[in-house]
Design an enzyme around this catalytic site. Structure first.
Site, short mmCIF file in Angstrom:
data_model
loop_
_atom_site.label_atom_id
_atom_site.label_comp_id
_atom_site.label_asym_id
_atom_site.label_seq_id
_atom_site.Cartn_x
_atom_site.Cartn_y
_atom_site.Cartn_z
N GLY B 73 -1.20 -4.97 -1.14
CA GLY B 73 -1.36 -5.11 -2.59
C GLY B 73 -0.59 -6.29 -3.16
O GLY B 73 -0.05 -6.22 -4.26
N ASN B 99 -0.46 -19.87 -0.80
CA ASN B 99 -1.59 -19.03 -1.15
C ASN B 99 -1.40 -18.55 -2.59
O ASN B 99 -0.36 -17.99 -2.93
CB ASN B 99 -1.66 -17.85 -0.17
CG ASN B 99 -2.89 -16.99 -0.40
OD1 ASN B 99 -2.92 -16.19 -1.33
ND2 ASN B 99 -3.90 -17.16 0.43
N CYS B 130 -8.64 -11.18 -1.89
CA CYS B 130 -7.79 -10.06 -1.50
C CYS B 130 -8.49 -8.75 -1.83
O CYS B 130 -8.83 -8.49 -2.98
CB CYS B 130 -6.44 -10.09 -2.19
SG CYS B 130 -5.41 -8.70 -1.67
N LYS B 165 -9.97 -19.70 0.00
CA LYS B 165 -10.03 -18.68 1.06
C LYS B 165 -11.14 -17.68 0.73
O LYS B 165 -11.11 -17.00 -0.30
CB LYS B 165 -8.69 -17.96 1.19
CG LYS B 165 -8.66 -16.99 2.38
CD LYS B 165 -7.24 -16.59 2.72
CE LYS B 165 -7.18 -15.74 3.97
NZ LYS B 165 -5.79 -15.43 4.34
N ILE B 191 -11.87 -16.03 7.83
CA ILE B 191 -12.17 -15.04 6.81
C ILE B 191 -10.89 -14.30 6.38
O ILE B 191 -9.94 -14.21 7.15
CB ILE B 191 -13.19 -13.98 7.34
CG1 ILE B 191 -12.65 -13.27 8.58
CG2 ILE B 191 -14.52 -14.61 7.57
CD1 ILE B 191 -13.52 -12.12 9.09
N ASN B 192 -10.93 -13.79 5.16
CA ASN B 192 -9.93 -12.81 4.76
C ASN B 192 -10.32 -11.50 5.47
O ASN B 192 -11.24 -11.46 6.28
CB ASN B 192 -9.92 -12.66 3.24
CG ASN B 192 -8.57 -12.16 2.72
OD1 ASN B 192 -7.93 -11.30 3.33
ND2 ASN B 192 -8.13 -12.69 1.60
N GLY B 243 -9.27 -15.01 11.96
CA GLY B 243 -9.82 -13.66 12.11
C GLY B 243 -9.64 -13.24 13.55
O GLY B 243 -10.46 -13.56 14.41
#
Lengths: 252, 307
Positions: B73, B99, B130, B165, B191-192, B243
């Site tokens: 979070g 970031n 996110c 991102k 990737i996220n 990833g």
């Protein structure tokens, strides 16, 4: 400073149906209360390293106690002496030596794991120690003779009364606290730790608790292992702990 | 002869294509105990917001087959406190990528504004993906028009390299990639994490307090490789691939798929020295295949894929 090192397994033995002890040699140091991460498999499944508190460290030998709880520990149990294993450590903040002449150590089940190293250090520092060991059954009081032999005084309890006092180990703690002021050290299930913290506050004793959490990185980076702090923020068990002063984490 | 590992991402010339992934490396100091961070191609610090964020309640991590779910979070100290910690990274002499996360476009703008006078910052990675925060984050990353509007605004806020991102939690990642490119992004990173869930059968409840979390680790690598391949087919700007990378061979695969650089995330948790090991392994790979430069690898699998 933590490092990633390769260690040799010299022993890996069962102490009870559930609890085992593994002994490793290699270039590592440790303080009581610190932990290491063990890479149980390189096969990605289970993926994360397994954290274990340092049960003992001396003469270049690192000893860990572990309870068989899942696939990671099952893999570790199958590892043989002579094999090597990757270890990251030492990690975390350990137990401080305290200020009182007397120390009370409260162990709940496998929570006894980090308390042997602590007990030896406290004894070596000339402290008077009371070791209070609680578990569900007599069989779960692993290494009881070892703790009994080292501590100044020793008492034990089991939930089922199969050895020692039938009841909670915190009842034993209260009895000791009625007689003397001491620094208190504890490791065990969270309800036990909360009860220990309450008694420590009531008797105005310094109290240090070793907490357990789901860890990922073990070095403070992932923020996965947090526990709520008294001020509403979060503390990382891996680097802010695993040993906390009771008032850092539990309301009195 | 040592192979040349240099790659270029926007205005950044990286001495090698390997960097830690945001969120897996704190503000760098945790891993400084294990190796000299100046070895890294770049340092990517944690998602940083205008105000401090407490993050989600625990449990935040669940282990899965060959990976983990996380729902941290975006816990971070806020950009003002983060700035001091970012400044500490200047000593390593390697580019620092921050970031940037937020709930609204003005949040992102504000973070950049505050960091613009900090010379340690080389680039911004805009976190529009996110999955673990209630507002913003992923909400920004799924709609190409919203992405274009945000990146347009941020483009006028900085001359520094702007990396976007991308989230894999979309139907068409290429559309989002193209929107970011046309709005002025210098590079993309992908990737996220993939949104996932874990349930404890014995306790009969979700493992994560947040209920869902982001899946990462070796389990997501095939999805990431596919997306890097697709996106690099469709855009001209460089892509940082990530990833599930846990060894040099994984990194090579991403370069072959078209990535110009790679980021290593969750593997840091398992192997704290994975980044320098991948850098060394890339060199060995290039030597073994008698290649002079890592740039020769970028997209090399495309030709074979079209036969």
């Amino acid at each position: 400073m933590p490092r990633k090192i390769t260690m040799q397994i010299t022993a890996n033995e069962a102490l009870s149906a559930e609890v085992r002890r593994i002994t490793l040699t290699g270039d590592i140091t440790a303080q009581p209360g610190q932990f290491v991460q063990v890479a149980v498999t390189a096969a990605h499944d289970p993926y994360l390293n397994r954290p274990f508190s340092v049960h003992d460290w001396r003469d270049g030998e690192l000893t860990l106690l572990y309870r068989l709880v899942g696939r990671g520990t099952a893999i570790l149990a199958a590892r043989q002496p002579g094999e090597s294993v990757t270890v990251v450590g030492p990690l975390g903040r350990g137990f401080p030596m305290g200020r009182e002449h007397s120390a009370i150590i409260v162990a709940g089940g496998i929570g006894a794991a980090p308390l042997l190293f602590l007990l030896r250090r406290l004894q070596a520092a000339g402290k008077e120690t009371a070791f209070l060991y609680g578990a569900q059954t007599a069989a779960a009081l692993v290494l009881r003779e070892q703790f009994q032999a080292l501590a100044t005084t020793y008492a034990e309890s089991t939930d089922d009364g199969s050895r020692g006092r039938q009841g909670q180990v915190t009842e034993l703690l209260q009895e000791v606290l009625l007689k003397q002021k001491a620094d208190i050290y504890a490791c065990g299930p969270e309800p036990m730790l909360r009860a220990v913290a309450k008694l420590a506050a009531a008797y105005q004793c310094r109290c240090y608790l070793s907490l357990e959490a789901r860890l990922a990185c073990g070095v403070g980076a992932c923020l996965g292992c947090v526990v709520p702090a008294r001020d509403g923020s979060y503390l990382r068990v891996c680097v802010d702990g695993p040993v906390f002063a009771a008032e850092e984490v539990f309301a009195p | 002869m040592m192979p040349d590992l240099t790659v270029t991402i926007g205005q950044l010339v990286l001495k090698n294509p390997v960097m830690p992934a945001s969120g897996c490396f704190g503000y760098g100091e945790e891993y400084a105990a294990f190796y000299d961070l100046s070895q890294l191609g770049a340092i990517v610090v944690k998602g940083t917001t205008v105000e401090p964020r407490l993050g989600n309640a625990p449990v935040r991590i669940a282990e899965t087959a060959a990976g983990i779910l996380n729902a941290i979070g975006l816990q971070n100290p806020g950009v003002v406190a983060a700035k001091d910690r970012i400044r500490q990274l200047a000593r390593y002499g390697t580019p620092v990528i921050v970031n940037v996360a937020g709930n609204s476009s003005s949040d992102y703008q504000r973070v950049i504004e505050i960091l613009e006078d900090e010379p340690t910052v080389a680039a911004y990675e805009i976190n529009i993906s996110c999955p673990n925060v209630k507002q913003g984050g992923l909400a920004f990353g799924t709609d190409p028009e919203v992405v274009a509007e945000l990146i347009n605004k941020l483009r006028s806020a900085t001359h520094r390299t702007l990396i976007v991102k991308l989230s894999p939690n979309v139907t068409d990642i290429v559309a989002v990639a193209q929107a970011a490119e046309s709005a002025g992004a210098d590079a993309l990173s992908l990737i996220n994490t993939l949104v996932g869930m874990a349930i404890d059968a014995e306790k009969r409840r979700p493992v994560l307090a947040n209920l869902t979390g982001g899946l990462s680790g070796p389990a997501v690598k095939p999805v990431a490789l596919r997306m890097v391949w697709q996106v690099t087919e469709a855009v001209q700007i460089p892509v940082i691939g990530m990833g599930g990378i846990s060894c040099a061979e994984d990194a090579v695969e991403f370069l072959l798929a078209g990535a110009s650089a790679v980021a290593i995330g969750t593997a840091n948790f398992v192997n704290p020295t994975v980044c320098p090991e991948v850098i060394a392994g890339l060199s060995e790979y290039l030597k073994r295949h008698q290649l002079r430069s890592v740039q020769e690898l970028i997209g090399l699998a495309k030709a074979a894929g079209k036969n």
